[in-house]
Design a protein around this motif. Structure first.
Motif, PDB file in Angstrom:
ATOM      1  N   ALA A 133     -33.430  22.484   3.218  1.00 23.04           N
ATOM      2  CA  ALA A 133     -32.674  21.813   4.195  1.00 23.04           C
ATOM      3  C   ALA A 133     -31.891  21.016   3.637  1.00 23.04           C
ATOM      4  O   ALA A 133     -32.348  19.840   3.572  1.00 23.04           O
ATOM      5  CB  ALA A 133     -33.458  21.451   5.557  1.00 23.04           C
ATOM      6  N   TYR A 134     -30.343  20.939   3.710  1.00 25.75           N
ATOM      7  CA  TYR A 134     -29.645  20.101   3.447  1.00 25.75           C
ATOM      8  C   TYR A 134     -28.997  19.251   4.641  1.00 25.75           C
ATOM      9  O   TYR A 134     -28.074  19.930   5.338  1.00 25.75           O
ATOM     10  CB  TYR A 134     -28.162  20.594   2.608  1.00 25.75           C
ATOM     11  N   GLU A 135     -29.534  18.184   5.025  1.00 25.89           N
ATOM     12  CA  GLU A 135     -29.433  17.568   6.393  1.00 25.89           C
ATOM     13  C   GLU A 135     -27.837  17.285   6.499  1.00 25.89           C
ATOM     14  O   GLU A 135     -27.442  17.999   7.728  1.00 25.89           O
ATOM     15  CB  GLU A 135     -30.038  16.253   6.505  1.00 25.89           C
ATOM     16  N   LYS A 136     -27.219  16.725   5.729  1.00 28.05           N
ATOM     17  CA  LYS A 136     -25.819  16.149   6.159  1.00 28.05           C
ATOM     18  C   LYS A 136     -24.754  17.215   6.254  1.00 28.05           C
ATOM     19  O   LYS A 136     -23.862  17.571   7.002  1.00 28.05           O
ATOM     20  CB  LYS A 136     -25.342  15.195   5.226  1.00 28.05           C
ATOM     21  N   THR A 137     -24.957  18.314   5.348  1.00 25.67           N
ATOM     22  CA  THR A 137     -23.913  19.424   5.184  1.00 25.67           C
ATOM     23  C   THR A 137     -24.347  20.597   6.157  1.00 25.67           C
ATOM     24  O   THR A 137     -23.594  21.591   6.118  1.00 25.67           O
ATOM     25  CB  THR A 137     -23.790  19.693   3.836  1.00 25.67           C
ATOM     26  N   ASN A 138     -25.526  20.479   6.919  1.00 21.72           N
ATOM     27  CA  ASN A 138     -25.766  21.508   7.691  1.00 21.72           C
ATOM     28  C   ASN A 138     -26.159  22.964   6.881  1.00 21.72           C
ATOM     29  O   ASN A 138     -25.716  24.131   7.426  1.00 21.72           O
ATOM     30  CB  ASN A 138     -25.098  21.646   8.638  1.00 21.72           C
ATOM     31  N   VAL A 139     -26.628  22.879   5.544  1.00 18.36           N
ATOM     32  CA  VAL A 139     -26.802  24.117   4.925  1.00 18.36           C
ATOM     33  C   VAL A 139     -28.131  24.182   4.603  1.00 18.36           C
ATOM     34  O   VAL A 139     -29.075  23.423   4.413  1.00 18.36           O
ATOM     35  CB  VAL A 139     -25.932  24.039   3.524  1.00 18.36           C
ATOM     36  N   ILE A 140     -28.905  25.637   4.838  1.00 18.48           N
ATOM     37  CA  ILE A 140     -30.384  25.888   4.414  1.00 18.48           C
ATOM     38  C   ILE A 140     -29.808  26.861   3.383  1.00 18.48           C
ATOM     39  O   ILE A 140     -29.372  27.723   3.314  1.00 18.48           O
ATOM     40  CB  ILE A 140     -30.982  26.241   5.519  1.00 18.48           C
ATOM     41  N   SER A 141     -30.859  26.662   2.282  1.00 16.20           N
ATOM     42  CA  SER A 141     -31.180  27.619   1.354  1.00 16.20           C
ATOM     43  C   SER A 141     -32.351  28.060   1.240  1.00 16.20           C
ATOM     44  O   SER A 141     -33.498  27.345   1.161  1.00 16.20           O
ATOM     45  CB  SER A 141     -30.814  27.046  -0.122  1.00 16.20           C
ATOM     46  N   THR A 142     -32.320  29.510   1.116  1.00 15.76           N
ATOM     47  CA  THR A 142     -33.711  30.101   1.499  1.00 15.76           C
ATOM     48  C   THR A 142     -34.124  31.086   0.365  1.00 15.76           C
ATOM     49  O   THR A 142     -33.265  32.080  -0.035  1.00 15.76           O
ATOM     50  CB  THR A 142     -34.158  30.379   2.961  1.00 15.76           C
ATOM     51  N   TRP A 143     -35.246  31.242  -0.103  1.00 22.16           N
ATOM     52  CA  TRP A 143     -35.806  32.362  -0.961  1.00 22.16           C
ATOM     53  C   TRP A 143     -37.231  32.576  -0.939  1.00 22.16           C
ATOM     54  O   TRP A 143     -37.861  31.469  -0.415  1.00 22.16           O
ATOM     55  CB  TRP A 143     -35.235  31.938  -2.358  1.00 22.16           C
ATOM     56  N   SER A 144     -37.686  33.406  -1.810  1.00 20.42           N
ATOM     57  CA  SER A 144     -39.064  33.887  -1.618  1.00 20.42           C
ATOM     58  C   SER A 144     -39.615  33.871  -3.139  1.00 20.42           C
ATOM     59  O   SER A 144     -38.808  34.285  -4.045  1.00 20.42           O
ATOM     60  CB  SER A 144     -39.440  35.224  -0.740  1.00 20.42           C
ATOM     61  N   GLU A 145     -40.972  33.666  -3.096  1.00 18.49           N
ATOM     62  CA  GLU A 145     -41.443  33.891  -4.564  1.00 18.49           C
ATOM     63  C   GLU A 145     -42.615  34.683  -4.323  1.00 18.49           C
ATOM     64  O   GLU A 145     -43.654  34.246  -3.503  1.00 18.49           O
ATOM     65  CB  GLU A 145     -41.769  32.273  -5.356  1.00 18.49           C
TER      66      GLU A 145
END
Ligand code: DGJ
Length: 715
Positions: A133-145
């Motif tokens: 979770a990139y707090e300031k830029t309001n971006v979430i990057s998500t993946w699975s392993e």
């Protein structure tokens, strides 16, 4: 209408995948400054997505959000829609049932990383779901392993990066499709019951028909400044798939990841498969805000040298195509200097000994200079550039081969091609098999060899013109379905080695125009080539399309002779909105136009920090009429630049003011038209930010193909 996306006990079906959770065991909240994503562990041990939406002001309120839809649905269990994961086990059992093991939340420089670990208690399969979770830029990057924790090999058939659930009254999907020279044309449709899939099966040049990003309007179609919208993109330079499925209760499931098409793979005991990142932002205020957040995220957290400067350039592709020699290039290097740009970029057609690359029919793969064209080699050109005080850049297309080449004659085993069928060529070429480590060494060696021999090369334009045709790999014998994925992973191995050895080497990502535009590749590239279509009218639309997800800093925009009926000012002003360059015979354009170009390079250099690093506001869409306007505003709101274009105004058309955005209402701005075609100065007028944003400025005209550039200076 405010869209409530919480899933309340009792409102959901009684099956496990959408099951009610009687007692909340544990809640996991992933948050940016604006967005909350909440998971709940049910008393059955399974993981449910309970909420995605605006971050709640009081953290304690999250406890009210329980239940939901199973977060990462697996094949073979109770759900009747598309699963995120499908594993075939050695005993013929094709099902997986995941339960919660543990989770961790680690603070990071940018915000936090949450990892939720799930496992199948019978087979030992393990799935870790990652959320950065990139707090300031309001971006979430998500993946699975996905890990094979069992005793025998398993086969993974579906392996999504992410599954997200929405519950809105309506869903509107915008995708960006096209082909060569018609990239990123948006198309919006309402999603109703059933499935809509956006995917590609091209292997390489994988975005040629559709870009790996979308916009999803929740409740209403996504508009520039209003409405709730999710903008998502997959960081993968190969086949991707977004699956949108509206279920029988009107819930929407969005599954993002590598396209599972012909990509089944075996996981040995203990082996982990890491999926690519699905990167998204959720905005309550339309796509404009979502784009600005993604732009800022990209510059600070993703793109190679994202916060660094970019070079203006003169490219010779359209000026010469394949017909040039040393003298011609030396004179073009002189022209680049005269124009005032930072670099000269030599394009295709400089290599090939046995099969000189004098057309696109031969020579690809043989990276030595054509003696007749360049008797003194690349060294003579880097030397000339150094003499002129500019940099030198070089075009390569190292992943490909013409059948008419020495490389093909020597190494047919390195080529992706079916052994017992006629070859099918796309642009007269074939794709090298990057799954093969020997080929990876060879491709790395092309860059490394050139850099070793000519250390003054300051830039590469890395092209990739063919999709994979005739798919078959000598290296992957017995595992052909792994090729699409392994090919892309091989590309990343090469790019990683280049980045490690040459960390400061800028590179342009090109793929027959915009056939490769994703945020994994951009870890290794400073910019990309959006389209071979450089008609300034078309570019207004193309740049508008890519700006949904990518900042102007990474969008190369060159002034060329496409649509040279349009005034040079119009062409230059369109290019100034991106990373500006020229690809034109300067002495064909006349003295006056040349002087204008030189002045424009100076103007652009002064404005570059605002255009490339400021906040972009798309003010008037070219899709909505005969005019378009875009502005860029520095983060401190003290400086802005406004571009206004009249495309084909109608006779007697009523013109409206353009209202600016993102200014400080209390600040006074000195507004001046600059970069005029006749070199004259505009009159400086002063307005408050409030006036500029409320009343706006009359910057449009009734003249066809005309444009204006204004600076705004806060006082
Ligand atoms: C396709 C690229 O998009 C062009 O800019 C140019 O580099 C050609 N390839 C060269 O073959």
């Amino acid at each position: 209408m405010d869209v409530l996306r919480c899933f309340v006990v009792g409102c959901v079906a009684a099956v496990a995948a959408t099951g009610a959770v009687a007692a909340v065991k544990r809640q996991i909240v992933v948050q940016t400054d604006e967005t909350g994503l909440v998971f709940t562990v049910g008393d059955n041990g399974r993981l449910y997505q309970s909420y995605i939406g605006k971050r709640l002001a009081n953290a304690a309120d999250y406890a009210n959000l329980t239940g939901g839809t199973e977060a990462y649905i697996t094949h073979g269990m109770e759900d009747y829609f598309e699963p995120a994961l499908h594993i075939n086990h050695a005993d013929d059992n094709p099902s997986t049932l995941l339960t919660y093991v543990n989770h961790s939340v680690t603070p990071t420089d940018w915000g936090s990383r949450t990892v939720i670990s799930l496992t199948d208690s019978i087979y030992g399969d393990k799935v870790d779901l990652y959320f950065d979770a990139y707090e300031k830029t309001n971006v979430i990057s998500t993946w699975s392993e996905i890990t094979n924790g069992g005793k025998s090999p398993v086969e993974i058939e579906k392996f999504a990066s992410s599954m997200l659930h929405f519950d809105a009254p309506a869903y509107y999907l915008t995708e960006f499709s096209g082909e060569w020279a018609t990239e990123v044309r948006p198309g919006t449709q309402e999603l109703k019951f059933g499935k809509k899939i956006i995917d590609t099966k091209l292997g390489s040049r994988a975005n040629m028909q559709v870009s790996p990003f979308f916009e999803l309007g929740l409740g209403s179609p996504a508009s520039e400044d209003h409405g709730e919208v999710l903008v998502g993109t997959l960081a993968w330079t190969g086949n991707f798939q977004f699956c949108f499925e509206v279920d029988q209760k009107g819930g929407l499931r969005v599954i993002s990841g590598i396209n599972p098409y012909f990509s089944r793979r075996t996981l040995k005991k203990g082996e982990t498969f890491k999926t690519p990142e699905f990167i998204f932002t959720l905005s309550e205020n339309g796509v404009g805000e979502a784009s600005r957040d993604l732009h800022e995220w990209a510059r600070h957290h993703r793109v190679k040298d994202g916060t660094g400067d970019r070079m203006t350039l003169l490219n010779n592709w359209e000026a010469t195509y394949f017909s040039f020699d040393q003298d011609k290039l030396i004179s073009l290097i002189g022209e680049a200097k005269e124009l005032g740009v930072d670099m000269f970029l030599l394009d295709d057609g400089w290599f090939g000994t046995k099969y000189p690359r004098n057309s696109d029919h031969q020579g690809l793969g043989d990276w030595t200079e054509i003696k007749e064209k360049l008797p003194d080699g690349i060294g003579r050109l880097t030397e000339e550039a150094a003499k002129q005080g500019i940099k030198f850049g070089l075009w390569i297309e190292p992943e490909m081969v013409n059948p008419k080449s020495e490389l093909y004659e020597k190494h047919k085993d390195w080529v992706i091609t079916l052994p017992n069928r006629d070859e099918y060529y796309f642009r007269n070429q074939l794709v090298l098999d990057l799954s093969n480590p020997a080929v990876q060494d060879y491709v790395f060696g092309i860059v490394d060899g050139l850099m070793t021999k000519y250390p003054d090369i300051a830039f590469f334009k890395w092209d990739c013109n063919s999709p994979i045709t005739n798919i078959y790999s000598q290296y992957e014998k017995g595992h052909q379905t792994q090729l699409y994925v392994d090919h892309v992973r091989g590309l990343y191995n090469i790019l990683e080695r280049i980045k490690e050895k040459y960390p400061d080497l800028p590179m342009m990502l090109c793929s027959g125009g915009g056939g490769r535009t994703d945020y994994e590749a951009l870890k290794y590239f400073t910019e990309f080539w959006p389209s071979d279509n450089t008609d300034p009218i078309e570019r207004l639309y193309i740049q508008w399309g890519y700006s949904q997800v990518f900042p102007s800093k990474v969008q190369c925009a060159h002034v060329t002779t496409w649509n040279n009926q349009s005034p040079i000012k119009f062409r230059v002003n369109v290019a100034m909105m991106g990373k500006m360059g020229f690809d034109i015979n300067l002495h064909d354009i006349g003295e006056k136009d040349l002087e204008y170009c030189k002045q424009s390079v100076k103007d652009y250099n002064a404005l570059k920090p605002i255009i490339l690093d400021g906040d972009q506001y798309r003010l008037v869409s070219p899709y909505e009429g005969n005019h378009t306007a875009t502005s860029y505003v520095s983060h401190d709101k003290r400086n802005g630049v406004l571009f206004a274009f009249d495309i084909y105004p109608r006779y007697g058309e009523k013109l409206h003011n353009v209202k600016l955005k993102g200014l400080d209402p209390a600040m006074t701005y000195a507004v001046e038209e600059i970069n005029r075609a006749d070199g004259s100065k505009g009159q400086v007028k002063r307005y408050s930010g409030d006036y500029l944003m409320t009343v706006g400025l009359p910057v449009f005209s009734g003249r066809k193909l005309s444009s204006r550039v204004y600076t705004l200076k806060g006082e």
